[in-house]
Every structure is written in C-alpha cells, then in structure tokens.
Scaffold this motif. Structure first.
Motif, PDB file in Angstrom:
ATOM      1  N   VAL A  37       2.799   5.374  -5.768  1.00 17.76           N
ATOM      2  CA  VAL A  37       4.045   5.969  -5.610  1.00 17.76           C
ATOM      3  C   VAL A  37       4.206   5.852  -7.468  1.00 17.76           C
ATOM      4  N   GLN A  39       7.729   6.963  -9.965  1.00 15.11           N
ATOM      5  CA  GLN A  39       9.001   6.258 -11.073  1.00 15.11           C
ATOM      6  C   GLN A  39       9.650   7.492 -11.740  1.00 15.11           C
ATOM      7  N   GLY A  44      14.422   7.568  -7.914  1.00  9.61           N
ATOM      8  CA  GLY A  44      13.376   6.775  -6.954  1.00  9.61           C
ATOM      9  C   GLY A  44      12.863   6.845  -6.261  1.00  9.61           C
ATOM     10  N   LEU A  45      11.784   6.202  -5.715  1.00  7.60           N
ATOM     11  CA  LEU A  45      10.695   6.115  -5.623  1.00  7.60           C
ATOM     12  C   LEU A  45       9.539   7.355  -5.139  1.00  7.60           C
ATOM     13  N   TRP A  47       6.256   8.515  -2.737  1.00  7.57           N
ATOM     14  CA  TRP A  47       4.886   8.350  -2.174  1.00  7.57           C
ATOM     15  C   TRP A  47       3.936   9.812  -3.006  1.00  7.57           C
ATOM     16  N   TYR A  95       2.671   3.602  -9.719  1.00  8.73           N
ATOM     17  CA  TYR A  95       2.283   2.169  -9.166  1.00  8.73           C
ATOM     18  C   TYR A  95       1.090   2.364  -8.344  1.00  8.73           C
ATOM     19  N   ARG A 101      -1.329  -6.917   6.289  1.00  9.28           N
ATOM     20  CA  ARG A 101      -1.431  -6.795   7.956  1.00  9.28           C
ATOM     21  C   ARG A 101      -0.453  -6.236   8.364  1.00  9.28           C
ATOM     22  N   GLY A 103       1.222  -3.746   7.421  1.00 13.54           N
ATOM     23  CA  GLY A 103       1.029  -2.311   7.859  1.00 13.54           C
ATOM     24  C   GLY A 103       2.174  -1.541   6.271  1.00 13.54           C
ATOM     25  N   SER A 104       3.331  -2.024   5.988  1.00 17.51           N
ATOM     26  CA  SER A 104       3.728  -2.176   4.884  1.00 17.51           C
ATOM     27  C   SER A 104       3.513  -2.205   3.411  1.00 17.51           C
ATOM     28  N   PHE A 105       3.955  -1.653   2.226  1.00 15.91           N
ATOM     29  CA  PHE A 105       2.951  -2.076   0.662  1.00 15.91           C
ATOM     30  C   PHE A 105       3.568  -3.649   0.192  1.00 15.91           C
ATOM     31  N   ASP A 106       3.228  -4.696   0.461  1.00  9.49           N
ATOM     32  CA  ASP A 106       3.354  -6.322   0.194  1.00  9.49           C
ATOM     33  C   ASP A 106       2.575  -6.397  -1.078  1.00  9.49           C
ATOM     34  N   TRP A 108       2.040  -4.904  -4.800  1.00  8.01           N
ATOM     35  CA  TRP A 108       2.173  -3.649  -5.546  1.00  8.01           C
ATOM     36  C   TRP A 108       1.257  -4.148  -6.711  1.00  8.01           C
ATOM     37  N   GLY A 109       0.747  -2.919  -7.628  1.00  6.72           N
ATOM     38  CA  GLY A 109       0.517  -3.434  -9.696  1.00  6.72           C
ATOM     39  C   GLY A 109       1.836  -3.175 -10.347  1.00  6.72           C
TER      40      GLY A 109
END
Lengths: 118, 107
Positions: A37, A39, A44-45, A47, A95, A101, A103-106, A108-109
């Motif tokens: 992702v 920025q 904004g972000l 993908w 990033y 688990r 399914g969302s980006f929990d 991050w680098g």
C-alpha cells in the motif's frame, strides 16, 4: 508475534527503479499474504497489489500493471516490491501489510519513504 | 474497480462528542469492510474488521455497522487520542480500495 520490518528510505531519479523489502519475523513467508500500500504526501492510502502464497498468485492494481513486480525470498522470509519507470508522482511512503485471521490488515510495516526527484 | 466514498472529508469535534463517519461502496461488498485509524508519520492501525467486529485491544467506544454498500464508524465519546485520520477499505474484490479518508480535528 508477527512483525514486518521494511528497508530504509530511497531517493531516485525519474525513470529509475526502486526495490523495497519487507522482512517477516514471528512467522514465515509461506504462511502470509503480503500486500503493498502506498501513500503520497498529504494523500490517502492506495492499494498496489499482493502475493498470495496459497495459490502462488500475484495480483496487481491495474494502475501499476507493467511497472510493478512483487517477489519473495522464502530463504530469508523477505518480500520485495519493485517499481520501475519512476516519476515524481511515485514519491510516497510505501507500506507492506498482511491480513491476519481477521482478513483485514492488522499488521503493517513501518513504511519506506521513496522520493523521486531530479 | 469498487469506489469507496467517505463522508465527511473532515470533521471538527470536541472531547466527549459522539462522532459518526460514513463509507459508501459503489457496489455490493457484503461485510468485507475494515476501518483504520492513522496518525501523522505512522502506519494505519486496524480498528474494525468485517464491518462490525472490534479488533483486539481497540477501545469499546469504537463501533462499526452496515452491510451491502453503506457502512458507519461511530466513536461514542471522543478522547484526545482519537484525533486522527480514518479510512475505510473494502476487501470484497481486488483491487482492495480505500476511501479517501476523514480527518478528525479538535474543535
């Protein structure tokens, strides 16, 4: 605990390529799907794409098709994102992130700043 | 591509206020909707996944609702540390697009 550690900031000339790395600790590359992702300054972000180790498929956003390549080195549990033909609009923080688990980006680098300037 | 539209783009509020941010998808995405909080110079932080599930460790004043195309993020009582930018993201279909962000500022 899974952590993603990215490579340091880069300054590139227009037309050059940049390769950003994302090293995984606490898990292995074969178990994680790594997404990228970006920025832009004040933006904004966005993908960019992802690699899914379950099926070996790479998915790139249409906007970056032909300019982006996402690769992996399983021996070092490191994912790479290479963007070519850089232009000033590619100046951004890049990033890597992985869906847990949920399914969302929990996870991050920390982000890698890429500056494209002549 | 699925377009994600957040409203408002910016919002001024006071500590203790109840705040709601809306996210609308250009097509059906079931409950494949996440909310993130981002502070300057930091990576985004996951708050809500699957439209309404609270991520571990996130305060219960944050809540999410919706399905299909219309979603909301609610902060029940704003705290000083909540002033940040909030993004929604759909993970229903690639490319996994984000909303443009909602900047929450102190009034």
């Amino acid at each position: 605990q899974v952590q993603l550690v990215q490579s340091g900031a880069e300054v590139k000339r227009p037309g050059a390529s940049v390769k950003v790395s994302c090293m995984i600790s606490g898990s292995t590359l074969t178990e994680l799907s790594i997404h990228w992702v970006r920025q832009g300054p004040g933006n904004g972000l966005e993908w960019m794409g992802a690699f899914d180790p379950e099926d070996g498929e790479r998915i790139y956003a249409q906007k970056f098709q032909g300019r982006v390549s996402m690769t992996e080195a399983t021996s070092t549990d490191t994912a790479y994102m290479e963007l070519s033909s850089l232009r000033s609009e590619d100046t951004a923080v890049y990033y890597c992130a992985t869906p847990g688990r949920t399914g969302s980006f929990d996870i991050w680098g920390q982000g890698t700043t890429v500056t494209v300037s002549s | 591509d699925i377009q994600m539209t957040q409203s408002p783009s910016s919002l001024s509020a006071s500590v203790g206020d109840r705040v709601t941010i809306t996210c609308r998808a250009s097509q059906y995405i079931s409950a494949y909707l996440s909310w993130y909080q981002q502070k300057p110079g930091k990576a985004p932080k996951l708050l809500i996944y699957a439209a309404s599930s609270l991520q571990n460790g996130v305060p219960s004043r944050f809540s999410g609702s919706g399905s299909g195309t219309d979603f909301t993020l609610t902060i029940s009582s704003l705290q000083p540390e909540d002033f940040a930018t909030y993004y929604c993201q759909q993970s229903y279909r690639s490319p996994y697009t984000f909303g443009q962000g909602t900047k929450l500022e102190i009034k």
